[in-house]
Design a protein around this motif. Sequence first.
Motif, PDB file in Angstrom:
ATOM      1  N   TYR A  33       0.801  -1.233   0.000  1.00  0.00           N
ATOM      2  CA  TYR A  33       0.000   0.000   0.000  1.00  0.00           C
ATOM      3  C   TYR A  33       0.834   1.283   0.000  1.00  0.00           C
ATOM      4  O   TYR A  33       0.298   2.374   0.119  1.00  0.00           O
ATOM      5  N   CYS A  46       2.377   2.666  -2.449  1.00  0.00           N
ATOM      6  CA  CYS A  46       2.104   3.503  -3.627  1.00  0.00           C
ATOM      7  C   CYS A  46       0.875   4.377  -3.390  1.00  0.00           C
ATOM      8  O   CYS A  46       0.834   5.532  -3.819  1.00  0.00           O
ATOM      9  N   ALA A  97       9.654  -2.691  -3.553  1.00  0.00           N
ATOM     10  CA  ALA A  97       9.844  -3.958  -4.250  1.00  0.00           C
ATOM     11  C   ALA A  97      10.285  -3.758  -5.693  1.00  0.00           C
ATOM     12  O   ALA A  97      10.440  -4.724  -6.425  1.00  0.00           O
ATOM     13  N   LEU A 123       7.246  -1.295  -9.639  1.00  0.00           N
ATOM     14  CA  LEU A 123       6.802  -0.293 -10.602  1.00  0.00           C
ATOM     15  C   LEU A 123       8.020   0.257 -11.339  1.00  0.00           C
ATOM     16  O   LEU A 123       8.995   0.664 -10.714  1.00  0.00           O
TER      17      LEU A 123
HETATM   18  S1  SF4 Z   1       3.261  -1.634  -6.313  1.00  0.00           S
HETATM   19 FE1  SF4 Z   1       4.984  -1.427  -4.916  1.00  0.00          FE
HETATM   20  S2  SF4 Z   1       4.322   0.168  -3.481  1.00  0.00           S
HETATM   21 FE2  SF4 Z   1       2.479  -0.554  -4.519  1.00  0.00          FE
HETATM   22  S3  SF4 Z   1       1.639  -2.155  -3.196  1.00  0.00           S
HETATM   23 FE3  SF4 Z   1       2.957  -3.153  -4.715  1.00  0.00          FE
HETATM   24  S4  SF4 Z   1       4.947  -3.303  -3.720  1.00  0.00           S
HETATM   25 FE4  SF4 Z   1       3.779  -1.805  -2.577  1.00  0.00          FE
END
Ligand code: SF4
Lengths: 237, 710
Positions: free
Chosen positions: A12, A14, A170, A173
């Motif tokens: 979460y 992002c 991670a 993106l």
């Molecule tokens: S995209 Fe990246 S920031 Fe978003 S929930 Fe997944 S791991 Fe987390």
Amino acid sequence: MVVDLSSCVRCYACLAACRIEHFLPMGMSWPRLIELETGGDNPTVSTYSVRCNQCKDAPCVEVCPTGATQQRGDGIVWVDQNKCVGCRYCVVACPYQNRTFLSKDKDKGFFPGIVQTDFEKAGKKLYQHQIGTTEKCNFCAERIDVGLAKGLKPGIDREATPACVNTCPAKALTFGDLDEPDSEVSRLIREKGGFQLHPEYNTDPSIYFIDGKIGQVEATKIEDRHQKEPHTVGVGD
Amino acid sequence: MGEKKIIKTTCKSCHGGCGALVTVEDGVIIHIEGNPESPTRGTMCSKGLSSIQHINHPDRLLYPLKRMGKRGEGKWERISWDEALDTIEQKMKESIAKHGASSIAVSQGTGRGYNEYTHRFARSIGTANIITPGYICHSPRLGLYGLVTGYGRLYCDYHGWGGEFPKTQISWAKQLEISSADGEMAVWFLDSLKHVKNLIVIDPRETALSSRATLWLQIRPGTDAALALAMINVIINEGLYDRDFVENWTYGFENLKERVQEYTPERAAEITWLKAEDIRKAARLFAEDTPGCIQIGSSLERQANCGQTLRSIICLLGVTGNIERPGSMVAWMPPDTGLREDFFTEIPITPEMRKGIVGSDEYKMGAARTAHSDTVIKQLLNGNSVIKVWFSVGGQQILHLANTTEVIRALKNLEFLVHADQFMGPMAEIADILLPAAHWLEIDDIYDMHPRFMIEAHNRTVNPPGEAWQDSKIFNEVGKRLAPQYWFENVEKMLDYQLKKGNMTWKDFSKKVVHARMGKDQIYYKYKTDYWRKGGGFPTPTGKMELYSTVLEDLGYDPLPYFQEPGESSVSTPDLAKEFPLVLTTGYRQPFYFLSQYRNIPWLRSFQKDPVMQIHPDTAKQYGIEDGDWAWIESPRGRIKQKARLFPGILRGVVMATANCFYPEEPGPLHGLLKSNPNVLTNNNHCDPMYGSPDLTALLCKVYKAEDEK
Ligand code: SF4
Ligand code: SF4
Ligand code: SF4
């Protein structure tokens, strides 16, 4: 943008990064996490971090009667809040449900009826949220433009890269130019079989997804222990 | 436009350590994002970013308060800090004079950088009755690693400083990917996955990593030792162990070999509900594709068989030689500022203090430097409490201790309770004096990472609201009144003192933000050097890594690891299982909450309003529960309700309840504490013989639909 489903850890971050970046009102979220479950004896859950796809053939642009929703040369679809009359045609037209109408009840403060925080007060000055208009992810166009003006490269330099991409722990993106064959996004799509969500909608999204197993590569030996960023190799088959 | 500056600091919204950049304009924070120059390379999670709603929260405690009505009645009067400190001083002095210093307990929440103050304060006034959640989170690991490395820390080498990354990683009852638990940052672990060949996830339910891992072992909660011992069985019997390491550097291999013979994969399969072939596969992967590391989660420490479970896993690391090798488990060396613990270990625990530790006669590993919480609770209930005065900082024992109903009754029997917090909550409500505490964005302090290879600075970005103080200041000021020789003129002097070994002042460090020993400065294979022992070896009585522990033997424990059924299960209590047929585990965490924190932060709460329990659709169907229903979960201790999430990724017959929840918005004194907190269901009668850890994550329950709710 490329979203790696095998890397996303459903954290979460992002969502929070976007909210703080754009001083989003309490009821508003531009990106979302969507879970897809498959049952059976080997259940898997895929979590899709989704946001406006900045479609090349964007139906929202087509239906907008005032020209408020428009597409820039670089492909970013945005809403000019001063032109938007709140007809919500675009909300209906977006087959991915990535648009939200900012109604009065969505403009709740953090602590409605109790206090407007200093951060919210600052936000009112720094970022416009016009009640009665439609909002959505704009690929952090402001950030990109400020970065570009400094000669920075989106997807490479942080200051020219969307907030959600920067904060993702991670590296799920990846941002960059789809038209550039050598960009990281183009490479990922090519090598990892990138796919668009619901291609049958015929809108040609600019966000691709990839998936795969974790750890199917040989462990890497690092030649130089002092490299700032350890050398990484691709994951998945 | 006024003055705008960007301040570099360190987040500790969780166990923490992410580098943060905070933009402040005219004294108001207008932006927070990760610091790309920090070791967490500019990433931050939802909790850290949502701090903006935390510091501006209208419910923050602003002034010291004194209880006016009955305990828990919610009547308070604002008092000055002087009055608060005077009262605390007087109550503590009275209690020390009447009952001795051990009658004072000092408690804390997760060890997030202020635990050095908690411990120093307690020791400085002559008590070692420190109450921490350590015994159900991280301390058992430290203690048992201590039997290997002396100072008790072994961490996965995610960093590649020795030229290699782990080739096989086991994530055991842990979700490091969303928790940055124990200061091992999610981002390091996730980056290291780019180099991994095999990822093995051991978890009764699907996680973000499990279904994409090489192997996912959906284990029955509470049976992990059986799995570890069976893996050792395979590795030894198939000759896959690290001969060089075992022959030269371990003690008791033959005894271990003999012990694990009873744990065949077939037998372990029966115990664990896994397939024997999967156990073999896991063992072979881990033994053949080395180096490897094991990330241990605290769920294993929330079980009454925790000590031997961890011993089994540590022996698994031993037979595969995954100790101190690059890409395996390493005891990191601290930077030149030394171990943060030096700040309190410089005041030793005297024999008298040791004698006064509650629970020390029984739990010889867990209650050696801190008190055993559940014994404290039992004594308070039985009217024979050693503890009379309780000074509580940074945590809510009322939430995280087993058997909430008993805990509430027990705490009411305290003579005097001081609690420091940022918000009103169930623990604050029953206090006699309430002290307002500051948030990490509001403090100057030193943050230590559990892996201990670095320290980081918290730099104040804005002033705390009202008269809130940072924890270090609270301890320093109370400390000055009770044991002035150990305390400091002000916080800055205290920070300077902690940095002096590194030839730094607080001001230098504050600018530097990160002070670390990384890369080439870390030495691997310490047992081959003079680091632990002249001429090489481990800091153990035999000089070897003790697969057969002489230390445990001396303390009267089994020197070899074994498996024991959880206190409640279909095997150990078949009659009880007739009424409570499902396995209850209470370890469910969400990435946007941290233990009991953040349910009052609007952005974070928006991600999941109600506490959720996961249950397999087939199991749910049996009990007439549908997705989204409120359902009762009942154990022999009581019942709670949570919202059912029918989840195909969880083992059939297992209920996974969200941990540590209450409803900050509901009225005091309980704030909905008894409604959904799974500790209403947990058992404080059955504890691990070494550590005293109660069964929290492997119990029995039944579930049924809550008819009165939509
Ligand atoms: S995209 Fe990246 S920031 Fe978003 S929930 Fe997944 S791991 Fe987390
Ligand atoms: S690209 Fe920017 S606007 Fe879009 S979801 Fe990410 S942070 Fe929000
Ligand atoms: S992971 Fe922890 S340290 Fe990092 S931003 Fe989140 S709460 Fe802060």
